[in-house]
Design a protein around this motif. Structure first.
Motif, PDB file in Angstrom:
ATOM      1  N   GLU A   1      43.897   3.491  13.002  1.00  0.00           N
ATOM      2  CA  GLU A   1      42.680   3.894  12.564  1.00  0.00           C
ATOM      3  C   GLU A   1      42.420   4.424  14.324  1.00  0.00           C
ATOM      4  O   GLU A   1      42.315   4.186  15.198  1.00  0.00           O
ATOM      5  CB  GLU A   1      41.349   2.380  12.744  1.00  0.00           C
ATOM      6  CG  GLU A   1      41.377   1.992  11.041  1.00  0.00           C
ATOM      7  CD  GLU A   1      39.849   0.954  10.992  1.00  0.00           C
ATOM      8  OE1 GLU A   1      40.005   1.036  12.044  1.00  0.00           O
ATOM      9  OE2 GLU A   1      40.342   1.576   9.975  1.00  0.00           O
TER      10      GLU A   1
ATOM     11  N   PRO B   1      39.331   6.582  16.276  1.00  0.00           N
ATOM     12  CA  PRO B   1      37.794   6.610  16.340  1.00  0.00           C
ATOM     13  C   PRO B   1      36.908   8.393  16.271  1.00  0.00           C
ATOM     14  O   PRO B   1      37.635   9.144  16.959  1.00  0.00           O
ATOM     15  CB  PRO B   1      36.973   6.136  17.613  1.00  0.00           C
ATOM     16  CG  PRO B   1      38.140   6.383  18.590  1.00  0.00           C
ATOM     17  CD  PRO B   1      39.240   6.169  17.228  1.00  0.00           C
TER      18      PRO B   1
ATOM     19  N   THR C   1      35.293   5.704  11.606  1.00  0.00           N
ATOM     20  CA  THR C   1      37.074   5.992  12.099  1.00  0.00           C
ATOM     21  C   THR C   1      37.455   6.526  10.727  1.00  0.00           C
ATOM     22  O   THR C   1      37.372   6.685  10.303  1.00  0.00           O
ATOM     23  CB  THR C   1      36.879   4.554  12.227  1.00  0.00           C
ATOM     24  OG1 THR C   1      37.518   3.405  10.669  1.00  0.00           O
ATOM     25  CG2 THR C   1      36.857   4.051  13.067  1.00  0.00           C
TER      26      THR C   1
END
Length: 203
Positions: A62, A64, A55
């Motif tokens: 955050e 991915p 991340t």
């Protein structure tokens, strides 16, 4: 509350795409090989060694990302990390290895058709410069991701557009001596495409 969280997630995903992808990558236009070579920060042939999820911090949250570690077997442009006498390229792309269609990030990424790389597969890759948060992708998305197939010395390459328009507007002399016309699509000999890239990088 649920609606608020969904809106926040979608805004984060949209902001992330703006931060993660250079304009040359996010603007999906038909490009010929000369355009792609000019826009690429790195050009190389390599084999994917491993893939992992991480991340990154962006837009107050955050995101991915998928990190591809690629052994560079032939370098045409750019610089690469040296690890135990091997050249290594690391590519961080927005997305997840497995995700649901209901994910706002998944839906946003799907719109851009972000490319995927498979462990053990051989590719010819033209990648963008890293964004402010270290992410990049292949130039023109699927256009700059060529799968290499075939026996050693007889390999062919094909990109996400089946090589359609790859040589539009280009001079046949760039492709090699004695070539009067350029192919319009379908798999192409790796050695021929590599020779064109070398000529373009040299110019």
């Amino acid at each position: 509350m649920l609606r608020s969280k969904l809106c926040s997630s979608m805004l984060l995903a949209a902001a992330a795409l703006a931060i993660c992808l250079p304009l040359s990558a996010a603007t999906v236009i038909q490009m010929n090989l000369e355009d792609m070579v000019d826009r690429a920060d790195r050009i190389f042939r390599g084999t994917v060694l491993d893939v992992r999820e991480e991340t990154v911090q962006a837009g107050g949250g955050e995101l991915p990302v998928v990190v591809y570690r690629v052994r560079v077997d032939e370098a045409f442009k750019g610089t690469f990390e040296e690890v135990k006498d091997l050249q290594i390229a690391e590519i961080k792309m927005l997305g997840k290895l497995k995700s649901t269609d209901s994910s706002p990030v998944r839906r946003s990424a799907a719109l851009l058709d972000l490319p995927r790389l498979e462990v053990g597969q051989d590719y010819l890759l033209l990648t963008t410069a890293s964004s402010a948060i270290g992410l990049s992708t292949t130039v023109g998305l699927g256009q700059g991701r060529f799968e290499v197939q075939g026996k050693p010395g007889q390999e062919t390459v094909v990109n996400g557009n089946q090589n359609a328009g790859l040589f539009n507007g280009m001079d046949a002399t760039d492709f090699g001596a004695g070539v009067d016309s350029l192919p319009e699509g379908g798999p192409l000999p790796y050695n021929s495409v590599a020779a064109v890239i070398r000529n373009l990088v040299g110019q």
